[in-house]
Write a protein that holds these residues in place. Structure first.
Motif: not given
Length: 243
Positions: A54-75, A78-85
């Motif tokens: 989604x990030x590559x496709x510039x679908x920002x909000x969808x990408x953000x949702x995916x990364x935040x889902x991971x952070x809730x499961x496994x804070x 690190x790659x999720x924070x990198x994606x948010x960055x």
């Protein structure tokens, strides 16, 4: 595929998604990520590589949702924070991007991607701290010799007219990505040709300086896109009455 024909497993689909993404089969990576998430909506690799897609496709909000889902499961993933960055950089929220990368470094001070991201935020992100950008790229390269920081540092050196250093970094980047045919490799090869001319020709260097000054004059900063063209194309457009 042979394993997946016998085991309908979320983790295995996540592995397949990762493999496809790494070799550039992005649509297949997306399909495998969806399959992984359909079996386990908290799948780390499924959400991570779907987020990357989604990030590559510039679908920002969808990408953000995916990364935040991971952070809730496994804070500590690190790659999720990198994606948010990266998302914050795309949105030109450079201060927020730096905070995400700092989160990563508080967990793992040897995570090279975070230093590369910090470099982009400070340098390419127009925060006006080129020295800080190069400092972070240096750290990323020190940790990971295959880091894309070579490419980004080359750009900073080019903008500072440190052409020999820029040429070295672009050349190193190409050597680390043999056979890869993407925008970055293409641009690096183009820059290498230009840099060799700049280094060997005083006249070409003078012309390049004038071009850079013209670019600064023409540069739009209010959401516009500026396109620079060659003299031959300009002639075609203006003199030859091209449609």
């Amino acid at each position: 595929e042979e394993v997946l024909s016998n085991f309908n497993n979320a983790e295995l689909y996540g592995e397949r998604s990762q493999a496809c993404y790494r070799i550039g089969l992005f649509e297949l990576s997306k399909d495998a990520a969806f399959a992984s998430i359909s079996l386990d909506d908290k799948s780390i690799k499924g959400n991570h590589y779907l987020g990357n897609y989604y990030l590559d496709q510039n679908e920002i909000e969808k990408a953000k949702k995916c990364y935040n889902t991971i952070i809730k499961t496994n804070p500590n993933y690190l790659y999720s924070y990198n994606g948010l960055g990266v998302i914050h950089i795309k949105k030109e929220e450079y201060d927020l991007a730096i905070k995400e990368f700092e989160k990563i470094l508080s967990i793992d001070p040897n995570f090279s991607n975070a230093y590369n991201g910090m470099g982009i935020a400070f340098g390419t992100g127009n925060m006006g701290n080129v020295e800080k950008a190069i400092e972070n790229y240096n750290k990323a390269i020190e940790i990971d010799s295959c880091s894309a920081a070579y490419y980004n540092r080359a750009i900073e050196f080019f903008n500072r007219q440190e052409y020999k250093k820029s040429l070295q970094d672009f050349s190193k980047y190409i050597k680390l990505k043999p056979g890869v045919k993407d925008y970055f490799s293409y641009n690096a090869k183009s820059k290498i040709i230009e840099l060799r001319k700049l280094i060997s020709s005083v006249e070409y260097s003078v012309i390049s300086d004038l071009v850079n000054k013209i670019k600064q004059i023409l540069h739009f900063k209010n959401g516009c896109i500026t396109h620079y063209t060659s003299m031959s194309v300009a002639k075609s457009l203006i003199i030859n009455d091209s449609p």
